[in-house]
Design an enzyme around this catalytic site. Structure first.
Site, PDB file in Angstrom:
ATOM      1  CB  SER A 178      -2.303  -5.524  -4.993  1.00  0.00           C
ATOM      2  OG  SER A 178      -3.224  -4.323  -4.716  1.00  0.00           O
ATOM      3  CE1 TYR A 191      -6.492  -8.853  -5.253  1.00  0.00           C
ATOM      4  CE2 TYR A 191      -6.317  -6.620  -3.980  1.00  0.00           C
ATOM      5  CZ  TYR A 191      -5.832  -7.533  -5.348  1.00  0.00           C
ATOM      6  OH  TYR A 191      -4.952  -7.057  -6.239  1.00  0.00           O
TER       7      TYR A 191
END
Length: 303
Positions: A178, A191
């Site tokens: 990501s 995250y």
């Protein structure tokens, strides 16, 4: 007879579009030919991106090993891939149950993956667990679960297939990561931490295994928006258009494999600007992000 000046620009646009289309068709053909007979492992193969990748690699004649936590969903994907497929140019996929949240099972899973064909040519690490929450509400157990799925799982699987790649002096390991592995934002502490960790692992791995002829690639993308249509809309649809379609990400994965690119950033201009500010003007970047958090908190209080 000379063409009117007003016709020149439209014709140039049409010609450029035609050249771009032909170029893309050639690249897609080359991408498929590059994976023919290759042993390809895809984690979280039943997700939107994983499924799209499975279709691309299967059509290209790859020997697929599909990994996922749901056997029923993997069997459904298997049926979709093999239904109507030409057995002369495709191979029936092999299925392996894989759940990164159960790290105790990883040694057996790694052995099962390697024993399918005796080697792995291409590993696509696609699994991910997302979380958006204020940091003080996230438990240690949840922190560990996210690290297992986003960091320890992919890194353990990569290390498991490495010995065979090193002995054959070839292989390609690709991490679907990501943008938050390069740019941390509020309310995604766990995250972002997991994505930074796995990005650093694969960056370090790239340098270590280059002498063995092994390629390590990372693709950092913005959020995946499965709600977007498979073809781009004629007009912008607001912020949702900033998301990445699973099909587009799968196409980029195929291009990355065929071109052996080491790093790809798949994002619209805003993350690019944010990365630039974070690198060269960190104080300004931190102030902007903090102001955004304050504005968000104030808006919630006023509701």
């Amino acid at each position: 007879m000379a063409l009117p000046t007003v016709m020149v620009l439209p014709m140039l646009i049409v010609v450029a579009a035609g050249i771009y289309y032909i170029y893309n068709e050639i690249i897609q053909y080359m991408s498929k030919s590059m994976v023919k007979n290759k042993v390809v492992v895809i984690t979280d193969a039943v997700s939107g991106v994983g499924s799209e990748c499975a279709h691309h690699f299967h059509k290209g004649g790859a020997r697929l090993i599909l990994c996922g936590a749901s056997w029923d969903k993997m069997e459904s994907l298997y049926d979709t891939l093999t239904s109507g497929a030409d057995p002369r140019v495709t191979f029936p996929p092999k299925l392996v149950l894989l759940d990164f949240s159960d790290m105790d099972s990883m040694p057996e899973v790694v052995n099962e993956v390697v024993e399918c064909y005796g080697c792995v040519d291409i590993l696509v690490c696609n699994s991910s667990m997302k979380l958006k929450a204020p940091v003080h509400t996230v438990s240690l157990e949840l922190d560990r679960n996210i690290m297992d799925i986003n960091y320890f799982g992919p890194s353990t699987l990569a290390k498991g297939v490495l010995p065979a790649m090193m002995s054959r002096r070839s292989g390609h390991i690709l991490l679907v990561n990501s943008i938050q592995g390069r740019l941390a934002i509020p309310f995604r502490t766990s995250y972002s931490a997991s994505k930074h960790a796995v990005q650093a692992f694969f960056d370090s791995l790239r340098a270590e295994v280059e002498e063995y002829g092994i390629i390590v690639s990372t693709i950092s993308h913005t959020f995946i928006n499965a709600a977007l249509p498979s073809t781009p809309p004629a007009k912008p649809q607001g912020l949702s258009t900033f998301g990445v379609r699973p099909a587009d990400l799968a196409n980029e994965i195929m291009r990355t494999v065929s071109r052996k690119k080491k790093e790809v950033l798949l994002a619209h201009p805003i993350p690019w600007v944010a990365l630039y500010l974070r690198s060269f003007f960190p104080s300004f970047f931190f102030a902007v992000v903090a102001a955004g958090v304050k504005d968000s908190a104030m808006a919630e209080q006023m509701q």
